[in-house]
Design a protein around this motif. Sequence first.
Motif, PDB file in Angstrom:
ATOM      1  N   SER A 264      40.907  44.298  38.092  1.00 18.15           N
ATOM      2  CA  SER A 264      40.154  45.392  37.466  1.00 18.15           C
ATOM      3  C   SER A 264      39.830  45.089  36.013  1.00 18.15           C
ATOM      4  O   SER A 264      38.672  45.203  35.581  1.00 18.15           O
ATOM      5  CB  SER A 264      40.947  46.697  37.564  1.00 18.15           C
ATOM      6  N   ARG A 265      40.852  44.688  35.258  1.00 16.77           N
ATOM      7  CA  ARG A 265      40.617  44.386  33.836  1.00 16.77           C
ATOM      8  C   ARG A 265      39.732  43.155  33.674  1.00 16.77           C
ATOM      9  O   ARG A 265      38.904  43.094  32.763  1.00 16.77           O
ATOM     10  CB  ARG A 265      41.946  44.201  33.113  1.00 16.77           C
ATOM     11  N   ALA A 266      39.918  42.172  34.541  1.00 12.67           N
ATOM     12  CA  ALA A 266      39.090  40.962  34.475  1.00 12.67           C
ATOM     13  C   ALA A 266      37.630  41.295  34.805  1.00 12.67           C
ATOM     14  O   ALA A 266      36.703  40.778  34.166  1.00 12.67           O
ATOM     15  CB  ALA A 266      39.619  39.905  35.431  1.00 12.67           C
ATOM     16  N   ALA A 267      37.423  42.165  35.801  1.00 13.67           N
ATOM     17  CA  ALA A 267      36.056  42.545  36.174  1.00 13.67           C
ATOM     18  C   ALA A 267      35.379  43.277  35.023  1.00 13.67           C
ATOM     19  O   ALA A 267      34.180  43.080  34.753  1.00 13.67           O
ATOM     20  CB  ALA A 267      36.096  43.432  37.421  1.00 13.67           C
ATOM     21  N   GLU A 268      36.145  44.115  34.326  1.00 18.21           N
ATOM     22  CA  GLU A 268      35.590  44.828  33.175  1.00 18.21           C
ATOM     23  C   GLU A 268      35.211  43.864  32.065  1.00 18.21           C
ATOM     24  O   GLU A 268      34.160  43.989  31.436  1.00 18.21           O
ATOM     25  CB  GLU A 268      36.615  45.843  32.669  1.00 18.21           C
ATOM     26  N   GLN A 269      36.073  42.885  31.843  1.00 13.69           N
ATOM     27  CA  GLN A 269      35.795  41.888  30.797  1.00 13.69           C
ATOM     28  C   GLN A 269      34.551  41.076  31.141  1.00 13.69           C
ATOM     29  O   GLN A 269      33.738  40.761  30.259  1.00 13.69           O
ATOM     30  CB  GLN A 269      36.994  40.954  30.634  1.00 13.69           C
ATOM     31  N   CYS A 270      34.391  40.719  32.421  1.00 15.21           N
ATOM     32  CA  CYS A 270      33.277  39.868  32.843  1.00 15.21           C
ATOM     33  C   CYS A 270      32.021  40.663  33.215  1.00 15.21           C
ATOM     34  O   CYS A 270      30.988  40.063  33.521  1.00 15.21           O
ATOM     35  CB  CYS A 270      33.700  39.022  34.045  1.00 15.21           C
ATOM     36  N   SER A 271      32.144  41.988  33.201  1.00 19.40           N
ATOM     37  CA  SER A 271      31.016  42.871  33.558  1.00 19.40           C
ATOM     38  C   SER A 271      30.490  42.589  34.962  1.00 19.40           C
ATOM     39  O   SER A 271      29.281  42.470  35.189  1.00 19.40           O
ATOM     40  CB  SER A 271      29.879  42.732  32.527  1.00 19.40           C
ATOM     41  N   VAL A 272      31.414  42.449  35.902  1.00 19.98           N
ATOM     42  CA  VAL A 272      31.043  42.255  37.302  1.00 19.98           C
ATOM     43  C   VAL A 272      31.890  43.198  38.151  1.00 19.98           C
ATOM     44  O   VAL A 272      32.886  43.748  37.694  1.00 19.98           O
ATOM     45  CB  VAL A 272      31.267  40.795  37.768  1.00 19.98           C
ATOM     46  N   ALA A 273      31.501  43.359  39.406  1.00 21.78           N
ATOM     47  CA  ALA A 273      32.259  44.214  40.323  1.00 21.78           C
ATOM     48  C   ALA A 273      33.563  43.538  40.720  1.00 21.78           C
ATOM     49  O   ALA A 273      33.647  42.306  40.820  1.00 21.78           O
ATOM     50  CB  ALA A 273      31.427  44.509  41.562  1.00 21.78           C
ATOM     51  N   VAL A 274      34.587  44.362  40.963  1.00 21.66           N
ATOM     52  CA  VAL A 274      35.881  43.835  41.389  1.00 21.66           C
ATOM     53  C   VAL A 274      35.731  43.047  42.682  1.00 21.66           C
ATOM     54  O   VAL A 274      36.340  41.981  42.861  1.00 21.66           O
ATOM     55  CB  VAL A 274      36.895  44.985  41.578  1.00 21.66           C
ATOM     56  N   SER A 275      34.900  43.534  43.581  1.00 20.77           N
ATOM     57  CA  SER A 275      34.712  42.846  44.864  1.00 20.77           C
ATOM     58  C   SER A 275      34.123  41.448  44.676  1.00 20.77           C
ATOM     59  O   SER A 275      34.502  40.503  45.376  1.00 20.77           O
ATOM     60  CB  SER A 275      33.802  43.675  45.768  1.00 20.77           C
ATOM     61  N   ALA A 276      33.202  41.321  43.710  1.00 23.94           N
ATOM     62  CA  ALA A 276      32.598  40.002  43.444  1.00 23.94           C
ATOM     63  C   ALA A 276      33.641  39.043  42.884  1.00 23.94           C
ATOM     64  O   ALA A 276      33.701  37.860  43.257  1.00 23.94           O
ATOM     65  CB  ALA A 276      31.433  40.151  42.475  1.00 23.94           C
ATOM     66  N   LEU A 277      34.472  39.567  42.002  1.00 20.88           N
ATOM     67  CA  LEU A 277      35.518  38.738  41.403  1.00 20.88           C
ATOM     68  C   LEU A 277      36.502  38.283  42.481  1.00 20.88           C
ATOM     69  O   LEU A 277      36.897  37.110  42.532  1.00 20.88           O
ATOM     70  CB  LEU A 277      36.246  39.545  40.318  1.00 20.88           C
ATOM     71  N   SER A 278      36.898  39.209  43.341  1.00 21.91           N
ATOM     72  CA  SER A 278      37.829  38.895  44.422  1.00 21.91           C
ATOM     73  C   SER A 278      37.233  37.859  45.368  1.00 21.91           C
ATOM     74  O   SER A 278      37.935  36.943  45.835  1.00 21.91           O
ATOM     75  CB  SER A 278      38.169  40.171  45.184  1.00 21.91           C
ATOM     76  N   HIS A 279      35.945  37.972  45.625  1.00 25.84           N
ATOM     77  CA  HIS A 279      35.267  37.021  46.521  1.00 25.84           C
ATOM     78  C   HIS A 279      35.294  35.607  45.942  1.00 25.84           C
ATOM     79  O   HIS A 279      35.597  34.642  46.654  1.00 25.84           O
ATOM     80  CB  HIS A 279      33.822  37.475  46.735  1.00 25.84           C
ATOM     81  N   HIS A 280      34.982  35.490  44.644  1.00 22.38           N
ATOM     82  CA  HIS A 280      34.984  34.170  44.019  1.00 22.38           C
ATOM     83  C   HIS A 280      36.391  33.575  43.984  1.00 22.38           C
ATOM     84  O   HIS A 280      36.568  32.368  44.193  1.00 22.38           O
ATOM     85  CB  HIS A 280      34.427  34.263  42.600  1.00 22.38           C
ATOM     86  N   LEU A 281      37.387  34.408  43.729  1.00 27.43           N
ATOM     87  CA  LEU A 281      38.763  33.912  43.715  1.00 27.43           C
ATOM     88  C   LEU A 281      39.179  33.432  45.100  1.00 27.43           C
ATOM     89  O   LEU A 281      39.803  32.368  45.239  1.00 27.43           O
ATOM     90  CB  LEU A 281      39.713  35.005  43.227  1.00 27.43           C
ATOM     91  N   SER A 282      38.817  34.186  46.137  1.00 25.87           N
ATOM     92  CA  SER A 282      39.140  33.789  47.511  1.00 25.87           C
ATOM     93  C   SER A 282      38.493  32.455  47.865  1.00 25.87           C
ATOM     94  O   SER A 282      39.110  31.591  48.506  1.00 25.87           O
ATOM     95  CB  SER A 282      38.683  34.868  48.495  1.00 25.87           C
ATOM     96  N   ASN A 283      37.246  32.267  47.452  1.00 32.04           N
ATOM     97  CA  ASN A 283      36.560  30.996  47.704  1.00 32.04           C
ATOM     98  C   ASN A 283      37.249  29.844  46.988  1.00 32.04           C
ATOM     99  O   ASN A 283      37.377  28.735  47.533  1.00 32.04           O
ATOM    100  CB  ASN A 283      35.102  31.082  47.259  1.00 32.04           C
ATOM    101  N   LEU A 284      37.688  30.101  45.748  1.00 33.00           N
ATOM    102  CA  LEU A 284      38.356  29.068  44.970  1.00 33.00           C
ATOM    103  C   LEU A 284      39.679  28.677  45.638  1.00 33.00           C
ATOM    104  O   LEU A 284      40.000  27.490  45.759  1.00 33.00           O
ATOM    105  CB  LEU A 284      38.601  29.577  43.543  1.00 33.00           C
ATOM    106  N   GLU A 285      40.431  29.668  46.087  1.00 34.43           N
ATOM    107  CA  GLU A 285      41.709  29.379  46.754  1.00 34.43           C
ATOM    108  C   GLU A 285      41.470  28.676  48.091  1.00 34.43           C
ATOM    109  O   GLU A 285      42.260  27.798  48.479  1.00 34.43           O
ATOM    110  CB  GLU A 285      42.489  30.676  46.953  1.00 34.43           C
ATOM    111  N   ALA A 286      40.399  29.043  48.776  1.00 35.62           N
ATOM    112  CA  ALA A 286      40.085  28.384  50.049  1.00 35.62           C
ATOM    113  C   ALA A 286      39.700  26.924  49.834  1.00 35.62           C
ATOM    114  O   ALA A 286      40.106  26.040  50.604  1.00 35.62           O
ATOM    115  CB  ALA A 286      38.949  29.128  50.755  1.00 35.62           C
ATOM    116  N   ASP A 287      38.927  26.672  48.760  1.00 37.06           N
ATOM    117  CA  ASP A 287      38.512  25.297  48.461  1.00 37.06           C
ATOM    118  C   ASP A 287      39.716  24.393  48.222  1.00 37.06           C
ATOM    119  O   ASP A 287      39.720  23.231  48.626  1.00 37.06           O
ATOM    120  CB  ASP A 287      37.601  25.275  47.232  1.00 37.06           C
ATOM    121  N   TYR A 288      40.735  24.911  47.545  1.00 37.95           N
ATOM    122  CA  TYR A 288      41.892  24.091  47.183  1.00 37.95           C
ATOM    123  C   TYR A 288      43.077  24.310  48.121  1.00 37.95           C
ATOM    124  O   TYR A 288      44.135  23.707  47.938  1.00 37.95           O
ATOM    125  CB  TYR A 288      42.294  24.368  45.731  1.00 37.95           C
TER     126      TYR A 288
END
Length: 317
Positions: free
Chosen positions: A19-43
């Motif tokens: 939540s705080r990270a999404a506010e800092q980056c001015s993006v939706a929490v769902s978008a942030l969660s999606h990118h993190l999931s992709n990053l964890e899946a890649d590695y």
Amino acid sequence: MDLRQLRYFAAIYEQGGLSRAAEQCSVAVSALSHHLSNLEADYRTELFTRESRGMFPTAAGERLYVHAKSILKAVAAAEDDLRHARTEIAGEVSVVMAQSAIKAVGIDLFNRVVDEFPNLRLAIAESLSGSTLSYLMSNDVDIALAYNPPGDPSLRSIPLLEEEMVLVGTTPIIGNTDEPITFSEMVKLPLMLPRHGIVPKALIDDARLSKRLEGRARFQIDSLAALGPLLASGSACALTTKLAMQHYIAEGHVRSRRVIEPELWRMLFMCEKTERPSTFATEKVRQLIMEVVHSAIVRGRWEAKFLGALPQPTLNW
């Protein structure tokens, strides 16, 4: 992995949650969660553990954050550098140095930047003498003024000065004399050392003497601000420099004695990581540091031998 994913990852790490990270980056929490999931899946590894109190980095997350800081800092520096390359010196440069060095040159360095480079942002961090390199190696700063750095190929080190180490303490401990004291005599006294493990090497660049010094020290302390009062109280003595304890020496709270057999000198270097390319801003700050250190020595504010190389003046015919 792309830069956007790295920025999002770093924001989550620093903010401790989506939540705080999404506010800092001015993006939706769902978008942030999606990118993190992709990053964890890649590695194929988790970068955070999810708990009710927030998100906490795993060992893999800690390691990735070190790389992310370095990469994002380099990208930001490149953007600043190229944006202003043809017009002015601009951008941000961070420097870490010991408290004694800040006393000698910190104000002059700030004033030169203010007067000459209004679009250059300068940050100065203070550290104990033995821990300045840790700031550089963890990518927290661009430049470190470090004593006796290791011969590491990942470091680009420029010698600045050499200063003599002296024994400082009250008369009842170190004697009512200005005569030099031998190293062997000194280590029999109640010595106090900073607690950080690599400090003896930052004091003297001799592995044998450093080990002997560390082995004989009776007291340890992590605070340079507390060192002066402790020495003045007569609790212990310390191997340090006149610059570090100049106030207490000038006020007569403590005295100093040279150390001989052998004499003890330490060298100060200006260090940068070789993997990080120079920018116009870092080049300018590097030059300014060299000039203010030279000026402090010439004016007698820093008892030391200058080892640097000042730029040659331009001749106008």
